[in-house]
Design a protein around this motif. Structure first.
Motif, mmCIF file in Angstrom:
data_model
loop_
_atom_site.group_PDB
_atom_site.id
_atom_site.type_symbol
_atom_site.label_atom_id
_atom_site.label_comp_id
_atom_site.label_asym_id
_atom_site.label_seq_id
_atom_site.Cartn_x
_atom_site.Cartn_y
_atom_site.Cartn_z
ATOM 1 N N SER A 46 0.856 -1.196 0.000
ATOM 2 C CA SER A 46 0.000 0.000 0.000
ATOM 3 C C SER A 46 0.884 1.235 0.000
ATOM 4 O O SER A 46 1.469 1.602 1.019
ATOM 5 C CB SER A 46 -0.907 -0.016 1.232
ATOM 6 N N ASN A 47 0.978 1.867 -1.163
ATOM 7 C CA ASN A 47 1.925 2.952 -1.366
ATOM 8 C C ASN A 47 1.441 4.241 -0.703
ATOM 9 O O ASN A 47 0.369 4.749 -1.027
ATOM 10 C CB ASN A 47 2.112 3.177 -2.871
ATOM 11 N N LYS A 48 2.239 4.775 0.197
ATOM 12 C CA LYS A 48 1.934 6.057 0.838
ATOM 13 C C LYS A 48 2.700 7.208 0.198
ATOM 14 O O LYS A 48 2.663 8.326 0.687
ATOM 15 C CB LYS A 48 2.271 5.985 2.336
ATOM 16 N N ASN A 49 3.384 6.916 -0.897
ATOM 17 C CA ASN A 49 4.118 7.947 -1.637
ATOM 18 C C ASN A 49 3.800 7.770 -3.119
ATOM 19 O O ASN A 49 4.516 7.077 -3.844
ATOM 20 C CB ASN A 49 5.619 7.819 -1.391
ATOM 21 N N ILE A 50 2.701 8.355 -3.535
ATOM 22 C CA ILE A 50 2.212 8.147 -4.898
ATOM 23 C C ILE A 50 2.930 9.111 -5.838
ATOM 24 O O ILE A 50 2.560 10.274 -5.983
ATOM 25 C CB ILE A 50 0.687 8.325 -4.961
ATOM 26 N N GLN A 51 3.988 8.603 -6.444
ATOM 27 C CA GLN A 51 4.816 9.368 -7.362
ATOM 28 C C GLN A 51 4.575 8.872 -8.784
ATOM 29 O O GLN A 51 4.833 7.715 -9.101
ATOM 30 C CB GLN A 51 6.283 9.209 -7.014
ATOM 31 N N MET A 52 4.045 9.743 -9.639
ATOM 32 C CA MET A 52 3.838 9.354 -11.025
ATOM 33 C C MET A 52 5.170 9.156 -11.735
ATOM 34 O O MET A 52 6.113 9.933 -11.550
ATOM 35 C CB MET A 52 3.016 10.413 -11.758
ATOM 36 N N ALA A 91 1.819 8.390 -17.263
ATOM 37 C CA ALA A 91 1.753 8.467 -15.800
ATOM 38 C C ALA A 91 1.222 7.189 -15.166
ATOM 39 O O ALA A 91 0.136 6.708 -15.501
ATOM 40 C CB ALA A 91 0.883 9.655 -15.390
ATOM 41 N N TRP A 92 2.011 6.651 -14.223
ATOM 42 C CA TRP A 92 1.651 5.431 -13.495
ATOM 43 C C TRP A 92 2.269 5.487 -12.113
ATOM 44 O O TRP A 92 3.285 6.152 -11.909
ATOM 45 C CB TRP A 92 2.159 4.203 -14.246
ATOM 46 N N PHE A 93 1.672 4.800 -11.157
ATOM 47 C CA PHE A 93 2.229 4.737 -9.815
ATOM 48 C C PHE A 93 2.122 3.311 -9.299
ATOM 49 O O PHE A 93 1.295 2.520 -9.749
ATOM 50 C CB PHE A 93 1.513 5.712 -8.870
ATOM 51 N N SER A 94 2.955 2.969 -8.355
ATOM 52 C CA SER A 94 3.006 1.605 -7.847
ATOM 53 C C SER A 94 2.084 1.432 -6.651
ATOM 54 O O SER A 94 1.699 2.396 -5.992
ATOM 55 C CB SER A 94 4.440 1.237 -7.450
ATOM 56 N N GLY A 95 1.756 0.182 -6.364
ATOM 57 C CA GLY A 95 0.993 -0.140 -5.164
ATOM 58 C C GLY A 95 -0.434 -0.584 -5.435
ATOM 59 O O GLY A 95 -1.055 -0.212 -6.438
ATOM 60 N N GLY A 96 -0.974 -1.397 -4.499
ATOM 61 C CA GLY A 96 -2.372 -1.796 -4.550
ATOM 62 C C GLY A 96 -2.700 -2.755 -5.681
ATOM 63 O O GLY A 96 -1.836 -3.454 -6.215
ATOM 64 N N LEU A 145 9.838 4.849 -7.806
ATOM 65 C CA LEU A 145 8.380 4.843 -7.906
ATOM 66 C C LEU A 145 7.705 5.229 -6.598
ATOM 67 O O LEU A 145 6.591 5.754 -6.603
ATOM 68 C CB LEU A 145 7.901 3.449 -8.325
ATOM 69 N N SER A 146 8.374 4.945 -5.495
ATOM 70 C CA SER A 146 7.764 5.213 -4.193
ATOM 71 C C SER A 146 8.798 5.800 -3.246
ATOM 72 O O SER A 146 9.333 5.108 -2.381
ATOM 73 C CB SER A 146 7.177 3.914 -3.609
#
Length: 670
Positions: free
Chosen positions: A110-116, A124-129, A319-320
């Motif tokens: 569960s990514n708490k640092n959503i960096q595109m 644009a994409w982000f990791s997690g979930g 990514l995070s």
């Protein structure tokens, strides 16, 4: 059991603006993928089909940076006494968190640092979930976009949520219903994809689940057989071998059921298509596991990891930012691999039910050095657990099918207005699962409402903020005699790969009312056709006519054209001619400046490009900084020692200096 709105607290660097230039599909619509002789023939069907890059009619989402800030992102939560599922409706309804309330632990990465970052079809994409990818090969077209979210009740008065959208590239409708009954320890996802058109379309559908990875993480599926991406093919070729886990000939003495043991980024696809209930299980050191299983209509599973090279580890922190730990992905899809196509027949639907949950196995059994024994234990233990909870997946699937016809009770979040516009345009019955309304239409979509209702299409397409229409709008635009209609008609011809027709239409437009978009698109046609000098001529004209809102993006394309075709003198002159402030707003141009600085031995400029900027738009699979760093080191050494830069000196730098982690994006096998 309840559904409610909330806020997801995190740091984020999200998309601020989209690139307004139309992005056209690759001329090569299919990939050339090579299977080895070991691969059974059944896994050669539609290999590489419709895997070519394709974005239109969506816009490229490249307007973001690396400035993560504290954020509160709108979320929608589905919760019972056992699980709490958190969805992000403005980011493709990503299931960013699945929290086990009994075990008091997060089940996902569960990514708490959503960096595109630049990994998706649209960038644009982000990791997690857990991400829901439906439409075209690659991360979802709506992974960084708003989608519809509604709430309704089943027969037992359990609330459930539905995410849905009209996907306008393939002009299909999709929805996923998420059920979490009061007494359930599992989250259920019932998905539908509808092709209501009188023609077949290609289909891509994969669920990507990000999970934490440790040295003890081990992955199982119903089968030991898998398609393994061959790391030794040259010239950017892709192809598969057929293997039996846990070993692969190309990586001897390596148990690849443990993702942490991979020396480089890779993936393998479990060929679980002959199983009644396909599954993927991820176990940890203490035997705790996360699993998904599904109806047989979601027949394949995949393991992806970034690998243990410095570049792969760097990608995960890139990514995070500020997030500890590594992750990998357990995925599920409709085709043997993500380089296999699928077809959704005309006037047909595709459906599956997928289940997510957790369990604890005997840690000694799941980590048995005898893979065969561990494999058999996991399979029996998982099925026993499902039976213990009295889960009959196919009975539930039928119940969920009935609930899928329930109309949305309340819309909690709105997506694109094209769902409503498409209903105005087409004469077919929309399944009752969907609810699209006139007020869903956004300002940049309103011109199509005017077209459909009033047969009017008069707008200034150079300065207007507008979305591009699906391909099916071509017949409507042909009937309208305005500049805007003629321009978009030519745009559609390019996307349809009708270059000669498009070129004639654009040149006719240029004769009467030349502008930067017409010239840029003519340049694109010549670039795609290999006529570089003509492409340069038209890009130069486009830049001379460019408006402020399009100038940087046209500059970026022109710069890339010159570098790709080794027009370094011309590129140097061009970069020197543009306002230096532009480089502050364009990673692409600054990176091109670094390349030119290295070509012309400009140590000071190269140093500034490398060390005074954290780049946000590095494409997955690219590694631009390695040659630049070593050229910089060679130039620096030569200056300090008053010698010339030679190939021998460059080799010396590579052999003696380790590439700093911040410059290492290598993920492939070296």
């Amino acid at each position: 059991m309840s559904v409610y709105r909330s806020k997801y607290l995190c740091n984020s660097a999200l998309v601020k603006n989209e690139n307004s230039l139309p992005q056209f599909r690759d001329r090569k619509t299919n990939f050339n993928v090579i299977n080895s002789k070991s691969v059974p023939k059944e896994y050669s069907n539609l290999l590489g089909f419709e895997c070519g890059k394709r974005i239109y009619p969506y816009k490229k989402q490249d307007g973001y940076n690396r400035n993560c800030k504290k954020s509160e992102i709108d979320s929608i939560i589905l919760e019972n006494d056992y699980l709490r599922a958190t969805f992000l409706p403005s980011l493709g309804a990503r299931l960013i968190s699945l929290y086990d309330k009994t075990g008091k632990k997060e089940l996902l990465f569960s990514n708490k640092n959503i960096q595109m970052c630049n990994l998706a079809i649209r960038d644009a994409w982000f990791s997690g979930g857990i991400e829901w990818n439906i439409g075209q090969y690659g991360h979802s077209l709506t992974t960084s976009d708003d989608v519809f979210v509604s709430v309704q009740n089943d027969d037992n008065n359990n609330e459930f949520i539905r995410i849905y959208e009209f996907e306008r590239m393939h002009e299909i409708y999709w929805h996923i219903d998420f059920h979490l009954p009061r007494d359930s320890k599992f989250l259920f996802a019932k998905a539908y994809i509808h092709n209501l058109n009188d023609y077949d379309t290609s289909l891509y559908c994969w669920t990507n689940t990000a999970l934490r990875k440790t040295e003890f993480t081990r992955v199982f599926s119903n089968t030991k057989n898998a398609l393994f991406l061959n790391p030794f093919l040259k010239d950017n070729m892709k192809g598969y071998d057929y293997i039996e886990l846990p070993n692969v000939d190309k990586l001897p003495n390596l148990d690849i059921s443990y993702p942490k043991r991979f020396p480089y980024s890779n993936e393998y696809f479990f060929t679980s298509n002959n199983c009644e209930i396909p599954y993927e299980v991820t176990v940890e050191e203490n035997g705790e596991c996360f699993f998904d299983f599904s109806t047989s209509s979601l027949p394949y599973r995949k393991m992806f990891c970034w690998g243990e090279q410095p570049g792969g580890i760097h990608w995960q922190s890139y990514l995070s930012p500020s997030t500890s730990g590594e992750y990998f992905e357990a995925q599920a899809g409709v085709a043997p691999s993500q380089l296999h196509g699928a077809i959704l027949k005309k006037n047909s639907s595709y459906t599956f039910t997928q289940v997510f949950g957790a369990y604890k196995f005997d840690k000694n059994e799941v980590h048995n050095n005898d893979y065969d024994k561990a494999f058999k234990y996991v399979q029996k233990a998982l099925y026993d657990y499902i039976d213990e909870l009295n889960i009959d997946l196919y009975d539930l699937d039928k119940a969920f099918e009935k609930y899928s016809t329930i109309k949305p009770k309340e819309i909690l979040h709105c997506g694109s207005g094209f769902g409503y516009l498409n209903l105005l345009k087409n004469d077919y019955n929309l399944p009752s699962a969907y609810k699209f309304e006139r007020n869903n239409i956004k300002n940049d979509e309103l011109l199509y409402l005017d077209l459909l209702e009033n047969n009017n299409f008069d707008f200034d397409y150079v300065i207007s903020d507008f979305q591009y229409p699906p391909l099916s709008y071509k017949s409507l635009l042909n009937k309208i005699n305005t500049e805007g209609a003629k321009y978009l008609d030519a745009v559609l011809e390019i996307e349809l790969l009708n270059y000669e027709i498009a070129l004639k239409k654009l040149i006719d437009l240029d004769k009467t009312n030349s502008n930067c978009l017409i010239c840029r698109n003519i340049a694109q046609i010549y670039w795609f056709s290999g006529k570089v000098n003509l492409a340069i001529k038209w890009y130069e004209k486009a830049l001379s006519l460019s408006t402020d809102n399009l100038y940087i993006n046209i500059c970026e394309e022109f710069s890339r054209l010159l570098i790709d075709n080794e027009k370094y003198e011309m590129e140097k002159t061009f970069l020197e001619s543009i306002d230096k402030n532009i480089f502050n707003n364009s990673d692409n141009l600054l990176l091109d400046l670094a390349i030119i600085s290295s070509k012309f031995s400009d140590l000071e400029t190269l140093e500034n490009c490398l060390y005074n900027r954290e780049y946000a738009n590095i494409r997955e699979g690219a590694n631009p900084f390695e040659p630049l760093f070593y050229e910089y080191k060679a130039l620096e050494y030569a200056k300090n020692n008053n010698i010339e830069v030679t190939d021998l000196l460059r080799k010396k730098m590579i052999n003696e200096i380790k590439l700093p982690i911040e410059f290492d994006f290598t993920v492939l096998l070296k």
